[in-house]
Design an enzyme around this catalytic site. Structure first.
Site, PDB file in Angstrom:
ATOM      1  N   ALA A  10       0.852  -1.195   0.000  1.00  9.98           N
ATOM      2  CA  ALA A  10       0.000   0.000   0.000  1.00  9.98           C
ATOM      3  C   ALA A  10       0.881   1.235   0.000  1.00  9.98           C
ATOM      4  O   ALA A  10       1.580   1.513   0.970  1.00  9.98           O
ATOM      5  CB  ALA A  10      -0.911  -0.006   1.220  1.00  9.98           C
ATOM      6  N   LEU A  12       2.851   3.678  -3.286  1.00  7.45           N
ATOM      7  CA  LEU A  12       3.882   3.503  -4.312  1.00  7.45           C
ATOM      8  C   LEU A  12       4.653   4.795  -4.541  1.00  7.45           C
ATOM      9  O   LEU A  12       4.945   5.185  -5.658  1.00  7.45           O
ATOM     10  CB  LEU A  12       3.241   3.025  -5.625  1.00  7.45           C
ATOM     11  CG  LEU A  12       2.684   1.593  -5.593  1.00  7.45           C
ATOM     12  CD1 LEU A  12       1.884   1.305  -6.864  1.00  7.45           C
ATOM     13  CD2 LEU A  12       3.818   0.574  -5.436  1.00  7.45           C
ATOM     14  N   THR A  14       8.208   7.017  -3.214  1.00  5.98           N
ATOM     15  CA  THR A  14       9.630   6.688  -3.394  1.00  5.98           C
ATOM     16  C   THR A  14      10.011   5.411  -2.639  1.00  5.98           C
ATOM     17  O   THR A  14      10.773   4.587  -3.147  1.00  5.98           O
ATOM     18  CB  THR A  14      10.517   7.845  -2.929  1.00  5.98           C
ATOM     19  OG1 THR A  14      10.205   8.170  -1.562  1.00  5.98           O
ATOM     20  CG2 THR A  14      10.301   9.081  -3.787  1.00  5.98           C
ATOM     21  N   GLY A  16       7.871   2.901  -1.585  1.00  7.89           N
ATOM     22  CA  GLY A  16       7.174   1.754  -2.169  1.00  7.89           C
ATOM     23  C   GLY A  16       7.826   1.288  -3.451  1.00  7.89           C
ATOM     24  O   GLY A  16       8.043   0.078  -3.660  1.00  7.89           O
ATOM     25  N   ARG A  46      -2.817   6.043  -5.029  1.00  5.70           N
ATOM     26  CA  ARG A  46      -3.870   6.976  -5.415  1.00  5.70           C
ATOM     27  C   ARG A  46      -4.016   7.099  -6.926  1.00  5.70           C
ATOM     28  O   ARG A  46      -5.107   7.261  -7.444  1.00  5.70           O
ATOM     29  CB  ARG A  46      -3.594   8.366  -4.811  1.00  5.70           C
ATOM     30  CG  ARG A  46      -3.939   8.477  -3.337  1.00  5.70           C
ATOM     31  CD  ARG A  46      -4.018   9.923  -2.909  1.00  5.70           C
ATOM     32  NE  ARG A  46      -2.734  10.582  -3.024  1.00  5.70           N
ATOM     33  CZ  ARG A  46      -1.912  10.784  -2.002  1.00  5.70           C
ATOM     34  NH1 ARG A  46      -2.242  10.358  -0.797  1.00  5.70           N
ATOM     35  NH2 ARG A  46      -0.753  11.397  -2.165  1.00  5.70           N
ATOM     36  N   GLU A 192      10.320  19.373   3.431  1.00  6.84           N
ATOM     37  CA  GLU A 192       9.045  19.481   2.740  1.00  6.84           C
ATOM     38  C   GLU A 192       8.685  20.944   2.511  1.00  6.84           C
ATOM     39  O   GLU A 192       9.244  21.846   3.129  1.00  6.84           O
ATOM     40  CB  GLU A 192       7.945  18.814   3.579  1.00  6.84           C
ATOM     41  CG  GLU A 192       8.189  17.357   3.899  1.00  6.84           C
ATOM     42  CD  GLU A 192       8.038  16.459   2.677  1.00  6.84           C
ATOM     43  OE1 GLU A 192       7.408  16.893   1.695  1.00  6.84           O
ATOM     44  OE2 GLU A 192       8.559  15.329   2.713  1.00  6.84           O
ATOM     45  N   ASP A 203       8.595  15.001  14.299  1.00  7.13           N
ATOM     46  CA  ASP A 203       9.080  13.765  13.690  1.00  7.13           C
ATOM     47  C   ASP A 203      10.067  13.054  14.614  1.00  7.13           C
ATOM     48  O   ASP A 203       9.967  11.843  14.844  1.00  7.13           O
ATOM     49  CB  ASP A 203       9.731  14.078  12.344  1.00  7.13           C
ATOM     50  CG  ASP A 203      10.377  12.864  11.699  1.00  7.13           C
ATOM     51  OD1 ASP A 203       9.644  12.036  11.138  1.00  7.13           O
ATOM     52  OD2 ASP A 203      11.612  12.747  11.765  1.00  7.13           O
ATOM     53  N   LYS A 207       9.825   9.238  16.860  1.00 11.13           N
ATOM     54  CA  LYS A 207      10.855   8.197  16.870  1.00 11.13           C
ATOM     55  C   LYS A 207      11.391   7.956  18.280  1.00 11.13           C
ATOM     56  O   LYS A 207      11.629   6.809  18.679  1.00 11.13           O
ATOM     57  CB  LYS A 207      11.989   8.593  15.927  1.00 11.13           C
ATOM     58  CG  LYS A 207      11.561   8.732  14.472  1.00 11.13           C
ATOM     59  CD  LYS A 207      12.657   9.375  13.632  1.00 11.13           C
ATOM     60  CE  LYS A 207      12.192   9.638  12.204  1.00 11.13           C
ATOM     61  NZ  LYS A 207      13.211  10.373  11.415  1.00 11.13           N
TER      62      LYS A 207
END
Length: 440
Positions: A10, A12, A14, A16, A46, A192, A203, A207
């Site tokens: 699930a 696709l 970079t 995936g 998507r 981003e 982020d 972690k």
């Protein structure tokens, strides 16, 4: 050779696409090491028509990825969609409830819902693996859960976000300010378009919470992570740190006092993500660019350092496939090393009792009496000052704020907090002070 391990993928993007390329290129090697082939049989994304540079014609395409949970031809679902809730969480719940394995790179989902998903996985005999969720291709989770399993972990800390590390190391190398280097990071693809998730420390906090649960055997508690980002760091702070023999890094750090638990109460869990001054001779000081590094300190093994690429299609895909190899081998321990029911309850530790040295930066009005006001507040709060530096700029206009910084002697963190509370309403301060601890 045994029957193939059949995968539904699930997402696709970079990562995936990287998983598909890795399985295609190293398929025979992976099959020998896993004891059985690992094959992608179904995919979902998507946009069917997007060119991803890989051939998808041989895979069963599903517009609704949650349908993977009901497919008899699927043994393991790999979730690479992202997001703490929404479709990713729905897919995870359905997959584990159906008794199928789940491999994910989704640190937000694990940080927010890891306890629920771990209990669901254990109840249904389904493996849940998430090595790629922390530090990309670095085997930090496996190293903690398996390699250091014989040790009591005293402390865990490290550089957990590549975007922030790139920005801070570039600021140090070039002397440029934060906004300028952030724009470069976005242009290079390290940050981003909306970088808040990275530069605000969220982020890294996801972690850290995951690593702390594994390291200390405590229930995952993302909500109690104390988080400060890097957006307020100036080029002047970088220069002051260098003059003192330090570099600035965004550090996630955690330790746990189990004495309360041993007495029948709850463990005291400390978790913080914040910029730290790191001594130039410390291993983390040499970690530059978008690299991640995790340090674990065990009572018998000593200091362990895991370092490498923390993101990117290749390293992250490598971690995903490593989890698939473990599942193919039947190596499926509890998701957080201990069964979810045995993870200890904890309460957030009071940081005020912690002792440290601190770098404190002020932007102040350039007028007489300002330094005396600051030192008086520190004195009244019981804070001892080790060094004090006023950094003016000859090309600045009169009346513009100037940077003043200090380093305190070792003492309780509550002392610095009291001093800054005394200065909170001072008209001499142009902005709120910045506090960074010295890593020691």
């Amino acid at each position: 050779m045994a029957e193939p391990l059949r995968i539904a993928l699930a997402g696709l993007g970079t990562v995936g696409a990287g998983v598909i390329r890795l399985l295609a290129e190293n398929g025979e090697l992976i099959a020998r090491r896993a004891g059985r082939p690992i094959e992608v049989v179904a995919v979902s994304a998507r946009d069917r028509g997007k060119d991803r540079g890989i051939a998808l014609a041989g895979y069963d395409w599903h517009d609704d990825m949650t349908a993977f949970a009901a497919l008899d031809a699927v043994d393991v679902v790999v979730e690479l969609v992202g997001g703490s809730d929404g479709p990713a969480l729905t897919l995870a719940r359905k997959t584990l409830a159906a008794g199928k394995g789940l491999v994910t790179a989704n640190k937000a989902m694990i940080a927010h819902h890891g306890m629920e998903l771990a209990a669901l996985a254990e109840a249904n005999g389904a493996p849940l693996r998430y090595e790629a969720a922390v530090a990309g291709g670095i085997p930090a989770i496996k190293g903690l859960a398996e390699g250091a399993a014989a040790n009591r972990i005293e402390r865990i800390y490290g550089i957990l976000n590549g975007t922030c590390n790139f920005i801070l190391s570039e600021m140090a190398a070039t002397g440029r300010d934060f906004a300028d280097v952030l724009a470069e990071a976005q242009a290079l693809g390290f940050a981003e378009a909306d970088p808040g998730f990275d530069i605000e420390g969220t982020d890294a906090a996801h972690k850290l919470a995951i690593l702390a649960a594994i390291a200390f055997g405590t229930a995952l508690d993302f909500a109690s992570v104390d988080v400060t980002g890097i957006a307020r760091i100036r080029a002047g702070d970088i220069a002051q740190a260098r003059a003192l023999g330090y570099v600035i890094r965004l550090i996630g750090i955690a330790d746990c006092d189990l004495a309360g638990q041993e007495a029948g109460g709850e463990a005291q869990l400390f978790q913080r993500v914040a910029p730290y001054l790191v001594p130039v001779d410390h291993p983390l000081a040499g970690v530059t660019g978008a690299t991640n590094a995790v340090v674990a300190e065990g009572n018998f093994v000593g200091r362990l350092l895991f370092q490498g690429a923390g993101a990117g299609d290749g390293p992250t895909a490598s971690a995903v496939v490593a989890d698939l190899v473990d599942i193919a081998r039947g190596n499926t321990p509890p998701p957080f090393s201990l069964p979810a029911a045995l993870l200890a309850a904890s309460v957030p530790a009071d940081p005020g009792h912690r002792r440290s040295r601190a770098y404190v930066r002020f932007m102040v009005a350039d007028r007489p009496g300002v330094l005396a006001e600051i030192t008086a507040a520190m004195r009244d709060a019981g804070v001892s000052i080790e060094s004090f530096i006023q950094q003016g700029h000859p090309d600045e206009e009169d009346g513009q704020p100037v940077l003043v910084s200090m380093v305190t002697h070792d003492g309780p963190e509550a002392g610095v907090a009291r001093a800054l509370a005394l200065l909170e309403q001072s008209p001499s301060l142009a902005e709120a002070p910045l506090v960074m601890r010295l890593l020691g």
